[in-house]
Write a protein that holds these residues in place. Structure first.
Motif, short mmCIF file in Angstrom:
data_model
loop_
_atom_site.label_atom_id
_atom_site.label_comp_id
_atom_site.label_asym_id
_atom_site.label_seq_id
_atom_site.Cartn_x
_atom_site.Cartn_y
_atom_site.Cartn_z
N GLY A 188 0.78 -1.22 0.00
CA GLY A 188 0.00 0.00 0.00
C GLY A 188 0.81 1.28 0.00
N HIS A 189 2.12 1.19 -0.31
CA HIS A 189 2.97 2.38 -0.30
C HIS A 189 3.00 2.99 -1.69
CE1 HIS A 189 3.93 1.17 3.66
NE2 HIS A 189 4.84 0.27 3.36
N SER A 190 2.35 4.11 -1.87
CA SER A 190 2.25 4.72 -3.19
C SER A 190 3.49 5.56 -3.49
CB SER A 190 0.99 5.57 -3.28
OG SER A 190 1.04 6.64 -2.36
N GLN A 191 3.89 5.56 -4.75
CA GLN A 191 5.02 6.34 -5.23
C GLN A 191 4.63 7.04 -6.53
OE1 GLN A 191 7.37 5.74 -2.94
NE2 GLN A 191 6.53 3.81 -2.17
N GLY A 192 5.26 8.16 -6.82
CA GLY A 192 5.08 8.75 -8.13
C GLY A 192 5.71 7.89 -9.21
N LEU A 193 6.92 7.40 -8.93
CA LEU A 193 7.62 6.47 -9.82
C LEU A 193 8.38 5.47 -8.96
CD1 LEU A 193 8.85 5.51 -12.57
CD2 LEU A 193 10.69 7.16 -12.15
N TYR A 194 8.18 4.18 -9.22
CA TYR A 194 8.99 3.14 -8.60
C TYR A 194 9.70 2.40 -9.73
CZ TYR A 194 10.51 -1.06 -6.22
OH TYR A 194 11.29 -2.07 -5.73
N MET A 210 6.63 7.88 5.93
CA MET A 210 8.04 7.75 5.57
C MET A 210 8.27 6.77 4.44
SD MET A 210 9.41 5.47 8.81
CE MET A 210 11.06 5.35 8.17
N PHE A 211 7.23 6.05 4.00
CA PHE A 211 7.37 5.02 2.97
C PHE A 211 6.94 5.50 1.58
CE2 PHE A 211 6.43 2.81 7.00
CZ PHE A 211 7.63 2.11 7.14
N ASN A 212 6.38 6.70 1.47
CA ASN A 212 5.83 7.18 0.20
C ASN A 212 6.70 8.31 -0.34
OD1 ASN A 212 3.84 5.43 0.97
ND2 ASN A 212 2.20 6.92 1.02
N HIS A 213 7.00 8.25 -1.63
CA HIS A 213 7.97 9.17 -2.22
C HIS A 213 7.53 9.63 -3.61
CE1 HIS A 213 10.29 7.34 0.97
NE2 HIS A 213 10.20 6.16 0.37
N ASN A 214 8.11 10.74 -4.07
CA ASN A 214 7.88 11.12 -5.46
C ASN A 214 8.56 10.14 -6.41
OD1 ASN A 214 6.29 13.32 -4.93
ND2 ASN A 214 7.79 14.86 -5.51
N LEU A 215 9.86 9.87 -6.19
CA LEU A 215 10.58 8.89 -7.00
C LEU A 215 11.32 7.94 -6.07
CD1 LEU A 215 11.05 11.87 -8.62
CD2 LEU A 215 12.03 10.31 -10.27
N TYR A 216 11.05 6.66 -6.22
CA TYR A 216 11.71 5.62 -5.45
C TYR A 216 12.44 4.74 -6.46
CZ TYR A 216 12.07 1.67 -2.09
OH TYR A 216 12.50 0.66 -1.27
N ALA A 257 6.76 15.95 -1.85
CA ALA A 257 6.61 14.51 -1.63
C ALA A 257 6.20 14.22 -0.20
CB ALA A 257 7.92 13.80 -1.93
N ALA A 258 5.57 13.06 0.00
CA ALA A 258 5.25 12.64 1.35
C ALA A 258 6.51 12.53 2.19
CB ALA A 258 4.52 11.30 1.32
N SER A 259 7.55 11.91 1.62
CA SER A 259 8.83 11.79 2.30
C SER A 259 9.96 12.25 1.37
CB SER A 259 9.06 10.35 2.78
OG SER A 259 10.30 10.22 3.44
N HIS A 260 10.56 11.35 0.62
CA HIS A 260 11.68 11.70 -0.25
C HIS A 260 11.19 12.30 -1.57
CE1 HIS A 260 13.49 8.83 2.50
NE2 HIS A 260 14.70 9.07 2.02
N GLY A 261 11.83 13.36 -1.99
CA GLY A 261 11.64 13.80 -3.36
C GLY A 261 12.19 12.76 -4.32
N LEU A 262 13.46 12.40 -4.11
CA LEU A 262 14.11 11.38 -4.93
C LEU A 262 14.93 10.47 -4.03
CD1 LEU A 262 15.23 10.00 -7.47
CD2 LEU A 262 16.84 11.92 -7.70
N GLN A 263 14.59 9.19 -4.03
CA GLN A 263 15.37 8.18 -3.35
C GLN A 263 16.14 7.41 -4.42
OE1 GLN A 263 14.45 4.45 -0.43
NE2 GLN A 263 13.45 6.38 0.06
N LEU A 264 17.45 7.66 -4.47
CA LEU A 264 18.31 7.15 -5.54
C LEU A 264 19.25 6.09 -4.95
CD1 LEU A 264 18.95 7.57 -8.57
CD2 LEU A 264 20.58 9.34 -7.89
N ARG A 265 18.67 4.96 -4.55
CA ARG A 265 19.43 3.96 -3.81
C ARG A 265 20.58 3.34 -4.59
NH1 ARG A 265 15.14 0.62 0.01
NH2 ARG A 265 14.76 2.32 1.48
#
Length: 211
Positions: free
Chosen positions: A7-13, A43-49, A67-75
């Motif tokens: 159920g964690h929504s993202q703009g892009l995964y 903390m689990f929802n982001h614009n880009l994951y 974003a809910a949390s991260h704008g961009l999470q670039l792992r």
């Protein structure tokens, strides 16, 4: 994006993509909505994951906001250049994650603008510009991080050598150059975290920090 089981929504995964280019898009207000009952930021929802398992990632020329949390999470690391980040809880994360690359990742972060920050919610204050962990090498240059109003735990640039994943021990942050960046009126500065050996070959040069 979301899955029925989490159920964690993202703009892009993105996962398991070779040669991923994200260019000239607008990502705004992903992962939460004031107009939807219960649609609060987490903390689990982001614009880009962009998850570990992608290669050759380039994120260029985008607007990434609210974003809910991260704008961009670039792992998986990669190139992040010429983007505008506005009012994210964490503007940009490079590396880190629960299942990080064992040898660390490479970060190339240049000519981005990060404006304002925000909290995730009342009990999770944020306002982080950039946060990097589990880095094999990197270069951060010519970025502007300015005018945080809303984030109540402000950090301009964080290099976290002590971050731990669930499956892989941290390799720390190594061989990184941070030069010609501006941190202005943010309320937080450039910070490094780690014990002996977790931060090595760190170069800070010609940065302007006015918190």
């Amino acid at each position: 994006w979301s899955t029925p089981d989490n159920g964690h929504s993202q703009g892009l995964y993105a996962y398991a993509v070779d040669g991923l280019l994200v260019e000239e898009n607008v990502f705004d207000h992903n992962g939460w909505s004031e107009a939807v009952p219960g649609g609060v930021p987490t903390m689990f929802n982001h614009n880009l994951y962009i998850d570990n398992g992608n290669t050759g990632v380039v994120v260029r020329g985008n607007i990434i906001a609210n974003a809910a949390s991260h704008g961009l999470q670039l792992r998986p690391g990669g190139v992040c250049v010429d983007n505008l980040f506005v009012r994210n809880s964490i503007g940009l994360e490079v590396g880190g994650g629960n299942h990080p690359h064992p040898g660390g990742v490479v970060a190339e972060v240049h000519q981005n603008v990060i404006m304002d920050g925000k909290n995730i919610d009342a009990i999770q204050p944020r306002g982080w510009g950039m946060w990097l962990a589990i880095i094999a090498s990197g270069h951060l240059s010519d970025n502007v991080i300015a005018n945080n109003v809303s984030g109540q735990s402000p950090l301009g640039i964080g290099l976290d050598g002590h971050h731990m994943g669930e499956t892989v021990a941290s390799i720390g942050v190594h061989d990184i150059v941070v030069d010609r960046n501006v941190v202005y009126n943010w309320g937080g500065n450039v910070a490094m975290y780690g014990a002996y050996g977790e931060l090595t070959d760190i170069t800070l040069q010609d940065n302007e920090v006015q918190v």
